[in-house]
Write an enzyme that holds these catalytic residues in place. Sequence first.
Site, PDB file in Angstrom:
ATOM      1  N   SER A  15       0.839  -1.195   0.000  1.00 57.10           N
ATOM      2  CA  SER A  15       0.000   0.000   0.000  1.00 57.10           C
ATOM      3  C   SER A  15       0.878   1.250   0.000  1.00 57.10           C
ATOM      4  CB  SER A  15      -0.896  -0.004   1.227  1.00 57.10           C
ATOM      5  OG  SER A  15      -0.103  -0.163   2.372  1.00 57.10           O
ATOM      6  N   ILE A  33      -0.673   5.804   4.515  1.00 56.19           N
ATOM      7  CA  ILE A  33      -1.952   6.376   4.903  1.00 56.19           C
ATOM      8  C   ILE A  33      -1.693   7.437   5.955  1.00 56.19           C
ATOM      9  CG2 ILE A  33      -4.210   5.913   5.860  1.00 56.19           C
ATOM     10  CD1 ILE A  33      -3.781   3.008   4.748  1.00 56.19           C
ATOM     11  N   THR A  34      -1.051   7.047   7.048  1.00 59.50           N
ATOM     12  CA  THR A  34      -0.722   8.061   8.050  1.00 59.50           C
ATOM     13  C   THR A  34       0.793   8.210   8.236  1.00 59.50           C
ATOM     14  OG1 THR A  34      -0.902   6.379   9.724  1.00 59.50           O
ATOM     15  CG2 THR A  34      -2.840   7.723   9.358  1.00 59.50           C
ATOM     16  N   SER A  35       1.571   7.359   7.580  1.00 58.82           N
ATOM     17  CA  SER A  35       3.014   7.377   7.807  1.00 58.82           C
ATOM     18  C   SER A  35       3.717   8.209   6.731  1.00 58.82           C
ATOM     19  CB  SER A  35       3.534   5.937   7.778  1.00 58.82           C
ATOM     20  OG  SER A  35       3.346   5.407   6.490  1.00 58.82           O
ATOM     21  N   ASP A  69      -7.870   2.550  16.913  1.00 61.33           N
ATOM     22  CA  ASP A  69      -7.283   1.237  16.705  1.00 61.33           C
ATOM     23  C   ASP A  69      -8.364   0.219  16.966  1.00 61.33           C
ATOM     24  OD1 ASP A  69      -4.739   1.583  15.838  1.00 61.33           O
ATOM     25  OD2 ASP A  69      -3.941   1.879  17.861  1.00 61.33           O
ATOM     26  N   SER A  95      -8.341  -6.468   8.008  1.00 58.69           N
ATOM     27  CA  SER A  95      -7.716  -5.656   6.976  1.00 58.69           C
ATOM     28  C   SER A  95      -6.452  -6.334   6.434  1.00 58.69           C
ATOM     29  CB  SER A  95      -7.379  -4.290   7.578  1.00 58.69           C
ATOM     30  OG  SER A  95      -6.519  -3.579   6.744  1.00 58.69           O
ATOM     31  N   LYS A 130       3.147   0.839  16.870  1.00 62.41           N
ATOM     32  CA  LYS A 130       1.704   0.616  16.854  1.00 62.41           C
ATOM     33  C   LYS A 130       1.309  -0.306  18.007  1.00 62.41           C
ATOM     34  CE  LYS A 130      -2.123  -0.241  13.747  1.00 62.41           C
ATOM     35  NZ  LYS A 130      -2.497   0.910  12.913  1.00 62.41           N
TER      36      LYS A 130
END
Length: 962
Positions: free
Chosen positions: A665, A668-670, A727, A735, A759
């Site tokens: 992918s 997304i937030t990184s 989370d 996912s 995480k």
Amino acid sequence: MKLQFLGAAGTVTGSKYLLRGEHAQLLVDCGLFQGYKQLRLRNWSALPLPLREIDAVLLTHAHIDHSGYLPLLVRDGYRGRVYCTQATYELCRILLPDSGRLQEEEAEYANRHRYSRHKPALPLYTEADALKALERFEPQDFEHEFTPARGFTAQLLPAGHILGAAMLRLHSAQGSILFSGDLGRAQDPIMRPPTPVAQADYLVVESTYGNRHHETENPQDALCAVITRCIERGGVVVIPSFAVGRAQALLLAIGELKAAGRLPLTLPVYLNSPMAADVTTLYRQHQTEHRLSEAQCAALGRTAQIVNTVEDSKALNRRKGPMVIIAGSGMATGGRVIHHLKAFAGDPANSILLVGFQAAGTRGAALAEGAQSIKIHGEYVAVRAEVASIGNLSAHADAGEILNWLSHFTQAPQQVFVTHGEPAAADALRQQIEARYGWRVSVPEHLQSVNLEGSAPASEAAPRPSQTLRLHRIGIDTYQEPVLFLRSDCPVCRSEGFESQSRVKLSLDGRSVVATLYTVNPPLLGETQAGLSEAAWRALDAHEDQEVTLSHPDPLESFAAVRGKVFGASFSAEDLQAAVHDIAAGRYSGLELAAFVTVCGGQRLSLNETIELTRAMVDSGQRLHWQRELVLDKHCVGGLPGNRTTPIVVAIVAACGLTIPKTSSRAITSPAGTADTMEMLAPVDLDLPSLRRVVERENACLAWGGAMNLSPADDVLIRVERPLDFDSEGQLVASILSKKIAAGATALLVEVPVGPTAKLRSDEAAQTLGQRLREVAQAFGLRIEIVYSDGNQPVGRGIGPALEALDVLAVLRRDAGAPADLRQRSLRLAGRLLEMGGRAAGGNGLALAEQTLDSGAAYAKFLAICEAQGGLREPPVASYRQIFKAPRSGVLRGIDNRRLARIAKLAGAPRSPAAGLELHQHLGAQLQRGQLLFTLHAESPGELAYAAAYAQAHPDILLIEA
Ligand SMILES: [Zn+2]
């Protein structure tokens, strides 16, 4: 019939149209993209179908932007014939091998002078490839009807653009379609006017000069003025020119000016293109196809001295003026002319004369726009010479000439497609055709497909007027949520009772989307207009002013189960199937999605619910099958900056003969996702056929998974999780596993980094997640192993796409300074996968991985994968940097991964791929005050300052204790 625009949509280059009939698929034109880098990069990506499935190629003319992709097409598997006129074939025999040679020379020059970011720079194709392609040609006479493939008859009609240039008319049971090719001019000094055409069901028309009218000034007068001015200064006139068409027009004009005594007979004129000389000979052999007499053809050959060898070409650069040099390429994108520009552009006595269309992004376009300097071979060359343009020498019809040619149609085509123009030119021509003839005209986008069957005339298609509105693109970015804007007093709102936050179904040409409505006040929209957000616009593939139908969507029954879950009920398998189906179809509004994510949050999903959610997510999208018993995959449960092991692991595992088709992918937030990082090294945006080809060839790929439509509901859910910052264990498991199952994996290795700012923050949480992953994987027969790793600090040095890519390359290339931690982690994971794949006995995987990396086999494999995906490239480098030093002496005791990632994002990553952060120290380091801690990289000073300010405000991100 179906028509897909594989080139010349939104640009003047790369002409390629795929026509799919009932029994056969034809490719009309097969051109190279030129100009902007992002256009040229398209030459490296695969066409959207296996090349063997193309039955025939038809060329309108020989210019490279219409024929130059052929050598690649034939090299990569095309086995059919290539149809064109005799003269086009003969021109291709000159142009294509030259194009291959040019590609080889440029790659070789780039490697020798090391100015390319690609190491090594590779030619797109070679001279040998071009010679092979020529074997497939089967020339046809003008006007003669032939059958290129089952179900089609074809006819080539003179287009008047250059020697051999044709328009192409195709007939099939579904109707006729005419491709204008490049249209010549009514009054060209060399070519005859384009053939008038009276009828076609569909028309594809070029628009190079769709927003321009050629000057009425006599081009000979203009040419004479520029040359005279320059030779009075004792200067050199450099004229970049196509070898075909323009060069001959120039020679004709200069010859006539000399004969008339308007230019000195002794003025030296050099045609620095042996190719152009050959082409001039061809004009003599095709005497009946143009206006020139035999004597004029012969005179063409005498007007200039031909420069044959490279040595003679270089010698010209040492000569003094006055003189005229005509050399290719016509847009100064390559060829001998760029060496002349390098030599002569800096002197104000000289002139650079532009005589043809200059596509955006080319050096020619930069010169025409008054650039102070141009980049040649990686260095900037100052432009002080006079730059002049003569548009009237163009071989293309201007807007007025195109409209006049269209006036011969006795009946409106069902649909007109305007192509082969920059966006402004194409749209201007669209408007003029609509205004003058009232035809249905559209400007297709790159890769757009249109159905040519039974598309009814405009008047019949109109649905009930009370429910239709005209579309308007408002340009509001609502991220992925489709939003509709209407005036509250518009007729549809009144009759249907729509109000703000209503869900409204929009239908257009068989496509539909459910959007959230917001009402606006009059000045923003007309009463009969429907404004769309960007997401809705994309989903409908809409065009301005198309009529859209509005209706109430079906009631969202699946949401009842979400309400039930709020009050303590459980989801059944059917509930989740229905909900996920509706989510993937875009039927949940932002509010409803947020509710779904909330009821799944924390640990609210049971094992059974998690299994069923996973199953529903797999079912919502495409599923890949590899026809291999063992298909490996790996995944890292995010949160650790710089942990870019995937490319290294895949290279090692594939080098040992195992299958690992890796789709990743984007961030997304990184600050970077694996796909973002890989994109710095090779194209990753592959469609399914290309992906299969890569995996068949190399047993592996490193592609972006977004184009595969794997678990599409997951992508929708992630978009709401992101702003909520939730989370959810059940959803995280679903996912991860749904994407891997959909991607066809049979054995999966999951890395779970654990650390206070990763995480997973505790061993306990990591173990629970690992356990849940195992249980759910087991329900799908997926073999899974879990590796827990140190999540206390970033891995490698770089954080951000390009910086991480450099780390990856360093490890693969076994550079002395390669980050040891990234290497170790990659080896460990690869070792486990080798054991899972049976290549090494338990405990011996690591040694085999090490051996594969150190022998260079892994790097060779990586290069082969990149090559198969479109070619290795070198990551970009940021222009702005700032270093940060230790404020005090002591030991580096803690690193806040989250905030460090935030700095990299503030610096621009991943949007600016070269941006990010380079970390020079690791935990436990003994630091002296003033010692280097990290370097910020940014592509703009603003972003650099932004990131630096945040770093200064949070000095404890790197915790140094005495
Ligand atoms: Zn052309």
